[in-house]
Write a protein that holds these residues in place. Structure first.
Motif, PDB file in Angstrom:
ATOM      1  N   HIS A 131       0.826  -1.208   0.000  1.00  0.00           N
ATOM      2  CA  HIS A 131       0.000   0.000   0.000  1.00  0.00           C
ATOM      3  C   HIS A 131       0.862   1.260   0.000  1.00  0.00           C
ATOM      4  O   HIS A 131       1.998   1.255   0.471  1.00  0.00           O
ATOM      5  CB  HIS A 131      -0.929   0.007   1.219  1.00  0.00           C
TER       6      HIS A 131
ATOM      7  N   ARG B 150       1.763   5.183   1.059  1.00  0.00           N
ATOM      8  CA  ARG B 150       1.659   5.971   2.281  1.00  0.00           C
ATOM      9  C   ARG B 150       2.503   7.230   2.151  1.00  0.00           C
ATOM     10  O   ARG B 150       3.419   7.329   1.332  1.00  0.00           O
ATOM     11  CB  ARG B 150       2.111   5.144   3.485  1.00  0.00           C
TER      12      ARG B 150
ATOM     13  N   TYR C 271      -1.886   6.238   5.349  1.00  0.00           N
ATOM     14  CA  TYR C 271      -2.173   5.530   4.098  1.00  0.00           C
ATOM     15  C   TYR C 271      -2.719   6.508   3.068  1.00  0.00           C
ATOM     16  O   TYR C 271      -3.534   7.375   3.406  1.00  0.00           O
ATOM     17  CB  TYR C 271      -3.235   4.446   4.322  1.00  0.00           C
TER      18      TYR C 271
END
Length: 353
Positions: free
Chosen positions: A54, A56, A75
């Motif tokens: 993910h 960030r 995030y």
């Protein structure tokens, strides 16, 4: 190379708005030195992010009074999730971040005047020192404690940076295999079981706890050890309630305290010692990671209850970014402090209104 632990480099805080949080911590906690801001994909953290990488954004902020920094972490590829229950003291994970003050009663008055959400009265802890607990803008709990050491005294805030954490545990003796035996927190300041006056006002604060405050008897060594200063870990075990895992069914990076990070040199020696004590790396960047303005090797272990402890072996660190002044830590004696004048130059990265 033998392991060298310089101190607590930072505490990671998962939040929903990195810039709003950074500004709040600057104004209310004096965390006004921006070491870096970096946006990237957390590719190596997939064991803790559902198997998927993910994106960030992270900001590392320091305070020139000394202590560790705040890694303010958001995030950008998903919405960070809160726990589906309210934290109670003693739940498993980092319950509270500890920040130091040059004058705890004075800080209490300042924060009260600023309208901060103070949870407990000014009260003495079991060691006889004044402390109190305060919530930040996103509900994270911080303990303001008496500072044992300061890098600079004349800074805008009466508080300094991170000097430790309160960590929930199911078995303090087991946890000490990591915190005392490997990380050097070998000095027991107190080990008491009771319902504590200075916890009253905290969620679950009326309950009985075993509280063990640990410090390191040996002074820390290494480049930034004078900046980080002495630190402490407080392990707490709730007596009459089943604690819950704060990050159960959530990702690292979701809302709350996500890790406690130590600045180290000699990562391979540390790895060997951790493994022999039953704490293998769960994440290892192996070679130098690059965070744009800083670089190094990072690793993670879990304590016996799954609390994430990060280690960073810094290779490159920015001192004055505007003129491209970086320090190559790989070419220095790992036990030697950086000169104070050099660390003091971080003040040129101060964030202002």
């Amino acid at each position: 190379m033998e392991k060298v632990i310089s101190g607590i480099q930072q505490i990671g805080i998962g939040i929903p708005d990195v810039h709003k949080a950074t500004d709040w911590y600057r104004r209310h906690f004096g965390m006004d030195i921006k070491v870096f801001e970096d946006s990237a994909t957390a590719e190596l953290m997939t064991p803790y992010t559902g198997g998927e990488a993910h994106d960030r954004t992270a900001v590392l902020a320091l305070n020139m009074k000394g202590g560790g920094g705040f890694e303010i972490w958001q995030y950008t590829s998903r919405t960070p999730q809160p726990a589906d229950f309210d934290l109670m003291m003693g739940d498993l994970g980092i319950n509270v971040g500890k920040i130091k003050s040059i004058n705890v009663p004075g800080t209490y008055d300042e924060m009260e005047a600023a309208g901060l959400d103070i949870l407990t009265p000014l009260e003495k802890n079991p060691a006889g020192d004044y402390n109190f607990f305060v919530k930040d803008l996103y509900g994270n709990i911080w303990q303001v404690v008496k500072g044992l050491d300061f890098f600079k005294t004349k800074t805008p805030a009466s508080t300094g940076g991170v000097v430790g954490a309160i960590i929930g545990s199911t078995d303090i003796e087991k946890a000490r295999k990591l915190y005392s035996d490997v990380l050097g927190y070998d000095e027991v300041v107190y080990d008491k079981t009771a319902a504590f006056d200075d916890f009253k006002g905290l969620p679950g604060g009326e309950d009985r706890y075993r509280r063990v405050l640990l410090r390191h008897s040996q002074s820390r060594q290494g480049g930034f050890s004078q900046m980080f200063g002495p630190t402490e870990i407080e392990l707490i075990e709730v007596q009459e309630r089943e604690p819950r895992k704060l990050f159960k069914d959530r990702y690292w990076g979701d809302l709350g305290f996500i890790h406690l990070c130590f600045d180290v040199q000699g990562m391979d020696a540390l790895k060997e010692e951790l493994e022999s004590n039953g704490f293998p790396f769960t994440v290892d960047s192996a070679n130098s990671f690059d965070m744009g303005e800083a670089a190094g090797r990072f690793t993670y272990v879990e304590d016996p209850d799954g609390t994430l402890i990060e280690f960073v072996e810094t290779h490159k660190v920015p001192i004055i970014k505007k003129i491209g002044w970086y320090i190559d830590m790989t070419k220095r004696d790992p036990k030697k402090n950086l000169p104070n004048w050099m660390i003091s130059a971080l003040r040129f990265s101060r964030m202002k209104d």
